[in-house]
Design a protein around this motif. Structure first.
Motif, PDB file in Angstrom:
ATOM      1  N   CYS A 297       5.321  -3.674  19.742  1.00 15.37           N
ATOM      2  CA  CYS A 297       4.346  -4.597  19.147  1.00 15.37           C
ATOM      3  C   CYS A 297       4.050  -4.199  17.712  1.00 15.37           C
ATOM      4  CB  CYS A 297       3.065  -4.617  19.976  1.00 15.37           C
ATOM      5  SG  CYS A 297       3.271  -5.239  21.649  1.00 15.37           S
ATOM      6  N   ALA A 298       5.082  -3.985  16.925  1.00 19.03           N
ATOM      7  CA  ALA A 298       4.896  -3.536  15.547  1.00 19.03           C
ATOM      8  C   ALA A 298       4.303  -4.607  14.659  1.00 19.03           C
ATOM      9  CB  ALA A 298       6.235  -3.071  14.971  1.00 19.03           C
ATOM     10  N   ASP A 299       4.269  -5.857  15.117  1.00 16.79           N
ATOM     11  CA  ASP A 299       3.730  -6.942  14.301  1.00 16.79           C
ATOM     12  C   ASP A 299       2.331  -7.344  14.724  1.00 16.79           C
ATOM     13  OD1 ASP A 299       4.551  -7.868  16.753  1.00 16.79           O
ATOM     14  OD2 ASP A 299       5.374  -9.764  16.007  1.00 16.79           O
ATOM     15  N   GLU A 300       1.644  -6.520  15.503  1.00 14.30           N
ATOM     16  CA  GLU A 300       0.301  -6.829  15.970  1.00 14.30           C
ATOM     17  C   GLU A 300      -0.680  -5.835  15.368  1.00 14.30           C
ATOM     18  OE1 GLU A 300       1.574  -8.759  20.286  1.00 14.30           O
ATOM     19  OE2 GLU A 300       0.144  -7.097  20.193  1.00 14.30           O
ATOM     20  N   ALA A 301      -1.715  -6.361  14.731  1.00 11.62           N
ATOM     21  CA  ALA A 301      -2.672  -5.508  14.026  1.00 11.62           C
ATOM     22  C   ALA A 301      -3.409  -4.570  14.977  1.00 11.62           C
ATOM     23  CB  ALA A 301      -3.680  -6.371  13.269  1.00 11.62           C
ATOM     24  N   GLU A 302      -3.783  -5.056  16.181  1.00 10.23           N
ATOM     25  CA  GLU A 302      -4.538  -4.199  17.089  1.00 10.23           C
ATOM     26  C   GLU A 302      -3.718  -3.004  17.554  1.00 10.23           C
ATOM     27  OE1 GLU A 302      -3.549  -8.009  19.462  1.00 10.23           O
ATOM     28  OE2 GLU A 302      -3.772  -7.379  17.381  1.00 10.23           O
ATOM     29  N   THR A 303      -2.408  -3.205  17.770  1.00 12.32           N
ATOM     30  CA  THR A 303      -1.558  -2.092  18.170  1.00 12.32           C
ATOM     31  C   THR A 303      -1.431  -1.075  17.037  1.00 12.32           C
ATOM     32  OG1 THR A 303      -0.310  -3.502  19.692  1.00 12.32           O
ATOM     33  CG2 THR A 303       0.730  -1.459  18.998  1.00 12.32           C
ATOM     34  N   MET A 304      -1.302  -1.541  15.804  1.00 11.22           N
ATOM     35  CA  MET A 304      -1.214  -0.623  14.678  1.00 11.22           C
ATOM     36  C   MET A 304      -2.519   0.148  14.483  1.00 11.22           C
ATOM     37  SD  MET A 304       1.809  -0.639  13.337  1.00 11.22           S
ATOM     38  CE  MET A 304       2.434  -0.770  15.003  1.00 11.22           C
ATOM     39  N   MET A 305      -3.657  -0.488  14.751  1.00 10.12           N
ATOM     40  CA  MET A 305      -4.929   0.229  14.640  1.00 10.12           C
ATOM     41  C   MET A 305      -5.044   1.312  15.713  1.00 10.12           C
ATOM     42  SD  MET A 305      -7.877  -2.466  13.519  1.00 10.12           S
ATOM     43  CE  MET A 305      -8.034  -2.900  11.779  1.00 10.12           C
ATOM     44  N   ARG A 306      -4.608   1.003  16.916  1.00  9.52           N
ATOM     45  CA  ARG A 306      -4.614   2.025  17.968  1.00  9.52           C
ATOM     46  C   ARG A 306      -3.658   3.161  17.612  1.00  9.52           C
ATOM     47  NH1 ARG A 306      -4.091  -2.719  22.192  1.00  9.52           N
ATOM     48  NH2 ARG A 306      -6.307  -3.206  22.580  1.00  9.52           N
ATOM     49  N   LEU A 307      -2.513   2.817  17.038  1.00 10.74           N
ATOM     50  CA  LEU A 307      -1.575   3.853  16.617  1.00 10.74           C
ATOM     51  C   LEU A 307      -2.207   4.754  15.569  1.00 10.74           C
ATOM     52  CD1 LEU A 307       1.281   5.098  16.561  1.00 10.74           C
ATOM     53  CD2 LEU A 307       1.893   3.355  14.859  1.00 10.74           C
ATOM     54  N   ALA A 308      -2.942   4.168  14.620  1.00 11.04           N
ATOM     55  CA  ALA A 308      -3.626   4.973  13.603  1.00 11.04           C
ATOM     56  C   ALA A 308      -4.630   5.916  14.244  1.00 11.04           C
ATOM     57  CB  ALA A 308      -4.303   4.067  12.590  1.00 11.04           C
ATOM     58  N   ALA A 309      -5.406   5.423  15.214  1.00  2.17           N
ATOM     59  CA  ALA A 309      -6.402   6.271  15.875  1.00  2.17           C
ATOM     60  C   ALA A 309      -5.745   7.427  16.609  1.00  2.17           C
ATOM     61  CB  ALA A 309      -7.243   5.431  16.835  1.00  2.17           C
ATOM     62  N   VAL A 310      -4.629   7.164  17.276  1.00  2.00           N
ATOM     63  CA  VAL A 310      -3.939   8.233  18.001  1.00  2.00           C
ATOM     64  C   VAL A 310      -3.354   9.246  17.030  1.00  2.00           C
ATOM     65  CG1 VAL A 310      -1.973   8.722  19.517  1.00  2.00           C
ATOM     66  CG2 VAL A 310      -3.502   6.828  20.045  1.00  2.00           C
ATOM     67  N   ARG A 311      -2.788   8.785  15.941  1.00  2.76           N
ATOM     68  CA  ARG A 311      -2.236   9.725  14.955  1.00  2.76           C
ATOM     69  C   ARG A 311      -3.341  10.561  14.326  1.00  2.76           C
ATOM     70  NH1 ARG A 311       2.286   5.963  11.773  1.00  2.76           N
ATOM     71  NH2 ARG A 311       3.942   6.148  13.361  1.00  2.76           N
ATOM     72  N   PHE A 312      -4.484   9.953  14.028  1.00  2.00           N
ATOM     73  CA  PHE A 312      -5.610  10.744  13.527  1.00  2.00           C
ATOM     74  C   PHE A 312      -6.048  11.762  14.571  1.00  2.00           C
ATOM     75  CE2 PHE A 312      -6.837   6.907  10.775  1.00  2.00           C
ATOM     76  CZ  PHE A 312      -6.163   7.420   9.679  1.00  2.00           C
ATOM     77  N   GLY A 313      -6.078  11.350  15.840  1.00  3.17           N
ATOM     78  CA  GLY A 313      -6.470  12.265  16.894  1.00  3.17           C
ATOM     79  C   GLY A 313      -5.518  13.432  17.052  1.00  3.17           C
ATOM     80  N   CYS A 314      -4.248  13.220  16.718  1.00  2.00           N
ATOM     81  CA  CYS A 314      -3.246  14.297  16.746  1.00  2.00           C
ATOM     82  C   CYS A 314      -3.156  15.027  15.413  1.00  2.00           C
ATOM     83  CB  CYS A 314      -1.879  13.725  17.119  1.00  2.00           C
ATOM     84  SG  CYS A 314      -1.781  13.076  18.801  1.00  2.00           S
ATOM     85  N   LEU A 315      -4.127  14.800  14.513  1.00  2.00           N
ATOM     86  CA  LEU A 315      -4.233  15.475  13.216  1.00  2.00           C
ATOM     87  C   LEU A 315      -3.096  15.134  12.261  1.00  2.00           C
ATOM     88  CD1 LEU A 315      -5.372  19.030  14.410  1.00  2.00           C
ATOM     89  CD2 LEU A 315      -6.771  17.012  13.917  1.00  2.00           C
ATOM     90  N   LEU A 324      -2.661   2.480   9.551  1.00  2.00           N
ATOM     91  CA  LEU A 324      -3.873   1.712   9.310  1.00  2.00           C
ATOM     92  C   LEU A 324      -3.682   0.726   8.166  1.00  2.00           C
ATOM     93  CD1 LEU A 324      -6.705   1.455  10.409  1.00  2.00           C
ATOM     94  CD2 LEU A 324      -7.454   3.181   8.777  1.00  2.00           C
ATOM     95  N   GLN A 325      -2.953   1.141   7.148  1.00  4.10           N
ATOM     96  CA  GLN A 325      -2.695   0.232   6.027  1.00  4.10           C
ATOM     97  C   GLN A 325      -1.847  -0.955   6.484  1.00  4.10           C
ATOM     98  OE1 GLN A 325      -0.748   2.072   2.636  1.00  4.10           O
ATOM     99  NE2 GLN A 325      -2.064   0.927   1.240  1.00  4.10           N
ATOM    100  N   ARG A 326      -0.899  -0.690   7.368  1.00  8.90           N
ATOM    101  CA  ARG A 326      -0.078  -1.791   7.894  1.00  8.90           C
ATOM    102  C   ARG A 326      -0.928  -2.718   8.763  1.00  8.90           C
ATOM    103  NH1 ARG A 326       5.885  -1.472  10.758  1.00  8.90           N
ATOM    104  NH2 ARG A 326       6.060  -3.706  11.172  1.00  8.90           N
ATOM    105  N   ALA A 327      -1.838  -2.152   9.536  1.00  9.03           N
ATOM    106  CA  ALA A 327      -2.711  -2.975  10.373  1.00  9.03           C
ATOM    107  C   ALA A 327      -3.564  -3.906   9.524  1.00  9.03           C
ATOM    108  CB  ALA A 327      -3.591  -2.081  11.238  1.00  9.03           C
ATOM    109  N   LEU A 328      -4.069  -3.411   8.414  1.00 11.22           N
ATOM    110  CA  LEU A 328      -4.898  -4.246   7.537  1.00 11.22           C
ATOM    111  C   LEU A 328      -4.084  -5.380   6.930  1.00 11.22           C
ATOM    112  CD1 LEU A 328      -6.974  -1.456   5.773  1.00 11.22           C
ATOM    113  CD2 LEU A 328      -7.755  -3.035   7.545  1.00 11.22           C
TER     114      LEU A 328
END
Length: 506
Positions: A297-315, A324-328
């Motif tokens: 789901c690389a073309d869905e903003a909500e999936t990209m936002m969740r991906l950003a949160a997980v990457r932040f959580g993994c430091l 996050l920039q792609r999600a915006l």
């Protein structure tokens, strides 16, 4: 056990859903259960009738409380449990493939005539009903009661974007709609979707007393929770096993390929599980599942936002900012639910959140969502409130790098919002009707202003002109401001020390 493709190791199938007694096959035992069920239903009916009479008498009594109390009491009793029951409406070749695919949880498949589909779903309370449509697609349905609605309407459709939908605490859905696929839908994926949908439909909030008496017992989706005093029976992380199989099945999806509706549905629920599931999941598992879902789901903003949160959580802050920039860029304003104000959720996270990288990941996404839905003239107020919250939040005390990350996210999100919608840049009332109007009137004041030793732009307010000679040079903004396109003339938030790797909570 390896999955049917043989490419990755995943947990094997479960023998039982939980430590409860399986649904009996012996007729005497079934007769005993029917008698006990009839007695409990009669008791609940009498209690509900009493409650209604009390309401008629003017007493503030909820008639449904009695049935709910009996249902909660029933959860602590030794009552058998049925396997996940899947109804196949008007079975054909697809039905044989779905029923023959290897599953994860114990299931029973039933042939259901089209005329009896609603009876099987609402009266017999099957967990999932799969119905083919005339165009070659499929519709998965679960039993949904008026006072026990599902948390998600349809995995096959994108949800309106809001903070609660990005990080849901429940994943159960009422439906899954699969559009026709030119190559045909994968039977193994359909089986995994049906098992996941049926398992999640047994959430405690979805069940009434009748469900429990028919063997649809509440699933302990998060092992380790203790709600009552009872005999201990080891349980398994069923949702974790289902997510592992979904991850393995989608692992071979090629980046840039067109996913089927089944793959999209699986990726949506998998991404929501990885980003928000409250159970104990190691970082590597969350990251692998989320990255797999993001490829589909690389073309869905909500999936990209969740991906950003997980990457932040993994430091992994740099890749988190990239996601996050792609999600915006992908966000569509008409799909953002504004009645769920992100500011309220951000305030709750800052006030009572658990210190750690996963909370910071959610906060960062919430800040970006707030910037994307806040008009330009209100961003300054939000920036000031955010600066104050960052300075006083108990979860950010002594965590300068986490504060710096949130500032970088704010600068990037503000710049992206203004770049995508220049109409958000609106002049302030003072600039529009104040100084310029007075300058056009001429007179002594205009001449005095023109003769000032330090020339100022014509739109500068008078209060700023008076203080201009004594103003100190502004502190340089962080380097991320220039990189992300933040507004250069906006006052910057307090600066933080130079960038260092963030640390986990002590």
């Amino acid at each position: 056990m390896t999955n049917p493709r043989g490419d990755r190791s995943v947990p094997g199938p479960l023998n039982t859903l939980s430590g409860r007694e399986p649904w009996p096959q012996a007729l005497p035992r079934q007769a005993t259960l029917r008698t006990s069920a009839a007695a409990l239903e009669a008791l609940a009916g009498a209690a509900e009738l009493t409650g209604r009479l009390c309401r008629l008498a003017g007493l503030d009594v909820d008639p449904s409380l009695a049935a709910d109390s009996i249902a909660r009491w029933h959860d602590s009793q030794e009552w058998p449990e049925r396997a996940i029951r899947i109804g196949l409406v008007n079975p054909a070749a697809w039905s044989r493939n779905v029923a023959g695919a290897s599953g994860v949880v114990p299931t029973q498949c039933f042939e259901v005539p089209t005329a009896q589909a609603d009876h099987a779903l609402h009266t017999l309370r099957m967990d999932v009903l799969i119905t083919p449509d005339a165009e070659g697609g499929f519709v998965f349905r679960t039993p949904e009661l008026p006072d026990h609605e599902a948390a998600w309407y349809d995995w096959g459709m994108p949800r309106p974007i809001s903070y609660p939908s990005l990080f849901p605490t429940r994943l159960d859905a009422a439906n899954v709609t699969l559009a026709p696929s030119p190559a045909g839908e994968d039977a193994m994926l359909m089986r995994l979707l049906a098992e996941t949908l049926g398992t999640l439909s047994r959430h405690q909030a979805r069940l009434d007393l009748t469900d429990r008496l028919l063997g649809r017992r509440p699933m302990e989706l998060n092992p380790g929770t203790c709600n009552s005093l009872r005999q201990f029976s080891p349980t398994s992380d069923i949702m974790g096993r289902l997510a592992a199989h979904l991850t393995s099945h989608l692992a071979d999806f090629r980046t840039g390929a067109t996913p089927t509706s089944g793959e999209r549905a699986a990726a949506r629920v998998l991404g929501a599980w990885a980003a928000a599931w409250p159970g104990s999941i190691d970082d590597a598992t969350r990251r692998a599942s989320m990255e797999t879902a993001a490829r589909v789901c690389a073309d869905e903003a909500e999936t990209m936002m969740r991906l950003a949160a997980v990457r932040f959580g993994c430091l992994d802050d740099d890749l988190g900012l990239e996601a996050l920039q792609r999600a915006l860029r992908l966000m569509q304003p008409d799909r953002v639910v504004l009645q769920n104000d992100p500011a309220a959720f951000l305030a709750a996270e800052l006030a009572a959140g658990e210190p750690g990288p996963w909370t910071i990941g959610r906060l960062a996404v919430g800040v970006a969502l707030m910037c994307a839905t806040t008009p330009g003239e209100k961003c300054s107020y939000f920036r000031d409130d955010l600066a104050d919250d960052l300075a006083h939040s108990p979860i950010l005390v002594g965590r300068d790098q986490d504060q710096l990350l949130l500032r970088r996210v704010f600068a990037m999100a503000t710049g992206a919002a203004l770049a995508s919608n220049p109409a958000l840049i609106t002049p302030s009332p003072k600039t529009k009707n104040g100084t310029k109007k007075k300058a056009r009137q001429g007179g002594a004041k205009a001449k005095a202003t023109a003769a000032a030793p330090t020339p100022q732009p014509p739109g500068t307010p008078r209060s700023r002109l008076a203080k201009a000679p004594k103003a100190k040079p502004a502190n340089p903004t962080p380097s991320a401001t220039a990189e992300t396109g933040a507004v250069p003339d906006a006052p910057s938030l307090p600066t933080a020390p130079s960038r260092k790797p963030r640390r986990k909570a002590a």
